[in-house]
Scaffold this active site. Structure first.
Site, PDB file in Angstrom:
ATOM      1  N   ASN A   7       0.878  -1.172   0.000  1.00 48.88           N
ATOM      2  CA  ASN A   7       0.000   0.000   0.000  1.00 48.88           C
ATOM      3  C   ASN A   7       0.913   1.219   0.000  1.00 48.88           C
ATOM      4  O   ASN A   7       1.478   1.587   1.029  1.00 48.88           O
ATOM      5  CB  ASN A   7      -0.877  -0.047   1.257  1.00 48.88           C
ATOM      6  N   ARG A  91      -2.584  -2.030  -3.455  1.00 45.88           N
ATOM      7  CA  ARG A  91      -3.753  -1.180  -3.275  1.00 45.88           C
ATOM      8  C   ARG A  91      -3.624  -0.016  -4.248  1.00 45.88           C
ATOM      9  O   ARG A  91      -2.610   0.687  -4.256  1.00 45.88           O
ATOM     10  CB  ARG A  91      -3.797  -0.642  -1.854  1.00 45.88           C
ATOM     11  N   HIS A 180     -12.697   3.280   0.012  1.00 41.10           N
ATOM     12  CA  HIS A 180     -12.692   2.215   1.048  1.00 41.10           C
ATOM     13  C   HIS A 180     -13.438   0.966   0.578  1.00 41.10           C
ATOM     14  O   HIS A 180     -13.920   0.169   1.398  1.00 41.10           O
ATOM     15  CB  HIS A 180     -13.384   2.677   2.356  1.00 41.10           C
ATOM     16  N   ARG A 241     -11.373  16.082   7.668  1.00 38.55           N
ATOM     17  CA  ARG A 241     -12.183  16.489   6.505  1.00 38.55           C
ATOM     18  C   ARG A 241     -13.603  16.822   6.951  1.00 38.55           C
ATOM     19  O   ARG A 241     -14.134  16.191   7.862  1.00 38.55           O
ATOM     20  CB  ARG A 241     -12.225  15.378   5.460  1.00 38.55           C
ATOM     21  N   GLU A 384      -8.179  -4.963   5.077  1.00 34.77           N
ATOM     22  CA  GLU A 384      -8.051  -4.682   3.650  1.00 34.77           C
ATOM     23  C   GLU A 384      -6.895  -5.448   3.027  1.00 34.77           C
ATOM     24  O   GLU A 384      -6.980  -5.902   1.890  1.00 34.77           O
ATOM     25  CB  GLU A 384      -7.860  -3.170   3.442  1.00 34.77           C
TER      26      GLU A 384
END
Ligand code: ADP
Length: 398
Positions: A7, A91, A180, A241, A384
């Site tokens: 990743n 990823r 995601h 965010r 993940e």
């Protein structure tokens, strides 16, 4: 069969080496500050312990060379030779509209990932740097790209289009993509196993609440709506965010702050949990401050819970009901306060939390709804990397 999962961020690289016989992690680690002074690698393995190596790491190629060295080295290694790595899963953040599944990397896949760079300008170039570095260092191993956007490609146009002139979709593919996807897919598949019913029959709302957060409506095993958008800003309140915001507020900020870049920084780095609380982007700090009576910390928790609740209820409406709500990622797995505040008041739609169970659950798989709750609520830790390894195995198995 051993599979390496990578990743790559712009200045970091996370890795895990899996033995797919038993799906165990042989080693994992993190390379930090690639291309910046003070680079280092933290390498962990169950059999060889932890190693920290501080050295100059100018780019991803060098980072991967060091990782491969650690995986095979006399003091740190978990495999004898690099030939033992059968395939590598990467990823990749953005696959645009082209990829609804993981793919074996080819020259044309690389070009397509490059073409999506305008949609993920920070992430896709880093993901590509990782793929190229791997092709260079392990030329014999096939590479698989696993996209964050792929799972959401089943959303219908009424879910993914914005109410702006259609030409912007036709011309530049301006639309909701959401992210995601690998995590939402992992927990929704696992939920079907735990509930003991086929995914095809289930209506799930999966809440991935971490530093970045997104919520997905999963109907019959497919994503039918999701809370992030063309960017990772919309949806629920996040660490830094804003989540959903009136576009007029963005225009107001551009007018008053003077530059688009400045406003992008405000919405991406200074808003959300840190922006409202004025304390920290880390929810643990907010929970502590709230217990001590800090009103802004308390307000932050109420805003977070309210934003998650709105998505759960609206996605239940979209699917004509909901069979289970799933919480995952750092906040979803660990914060009983957030889970309780997100579900409070949803008894009218059949969601009954078992408060004692909820309070006891941290970071483990557990059902937290009351035994007589028509809608089940589960905490399911996401994984993940394992999902990427599984897809890589599927696509490369002879
Ligand atoms: P990322 O999106 O970076 O992968 P994570 O999924 O690791 O993030 O989630 C990080 C968030 O989880 C942080 O806000 C952190 O405070 C929160 N978190 C972790 N443990 C707890 C806890 N025990 N209570 C509340 N929040 C927690």
């Amino acid at each position: 069969m051993k599979i390496l999962v990578l990743n790559c961020g712009s200045s970091s690289l996370k890795y895990q080496l899996f033995d797919m016989n038993g799906e165990t992690v042989l080693a994992k680690g993190l390379v930090e500050r690639i291309g910046i002074a003070g680079s280092r690698v933290k390498h962990k393995s169950a059999s060889r312990g932890d190693t920290v190596r501080e050295c100059d790491i100018p780019d991803h190629t060098e980072a991967i060379r060091i990782v491969l060295d650690l995986l095979t080295g006399p003091d740190t290694g978990v495999i004898k030779s690099l030939d033992e790595i059968s395939a590598v899963g990467h990823r990749v953040v953005h696959g645009g509209e082209k990829y609804s599944k993981s793919v074996l990397v080819s020259d044309s896949v690389i070009s397509s990932i490059e073409e999506c760079t305008y949609l993920a300008p920070l992430h896709n170039p880093a993901n590509l740097a990782g793929i190229r570095a791997l092709q260079h260092s392990l030329p014999g191993a096939p590479n698989v790209a696993v996209f964050d956007t792929a799972f959401h490609q089943t959303m219908p146009p009424e879910a993914f289009l914005y109410g702006i002139p259609y030409k912007y979709y036709e011309k530049d593919k301006v639309r909701r993509y959401s992210f995601h996807g690998t995590s939402h897919m992992f927990v929704s598949e696992r939920a079907a196993e735990l509930i003991g019913r086929p995914a095809k029959e289930l209506r799930l709302v999966t809440c991935h609440l971490g530093n970045g957060s997104s919520i997905t409506a999963v109907e019959g095993g497919r994503s039918v709506d999701a809370s992030m958008g063309m960017s990772t800003v919309p949806g629920v309140l996040m660490g830094t965010r804003s989540g959903d915001i009136d576009s007029a507020v963005v225009l107001y900020l551009v007018e008053h702050e003077g530059s688009v870049q400045r406003v992008s920084d405000i919405l991406n780095k200074e808003s959300g949990i840190v922006g409202i609380s004025g304390l920290s982007s880390d929810l643990r700090d907010i929970c502590e401050a709230s217990v001590e009576g800090n009103e802004r910390a308390n307000l932050t928790l109420r805003m977070l819970g309210r934003s998650v609740k709105k998505y759960i209820a609206s996605y239940a409406a979209i699917m004509g009901g909901v069979d289970a709500v799933i919480f995952t990622a750092g906040i979803g797995e660990n914060s009983d306060t957030t889970r309780e505040m997100s579900l409070e008041g949803l008894e009218f739609m059949g969601i009954k939390l078992d408060k004692a169970k909820n309070e006891a659950v941290r970071g483990v798989e557990a059902e937290i709804s009351a035994p007589d709750s028509p809608v089940k609520v589960w905490v399911i830790p996401t994984n993940e990397e394992l999902m990427i390894a599984r897809d890589t195995l599927k696509l490369t198995k002879k």
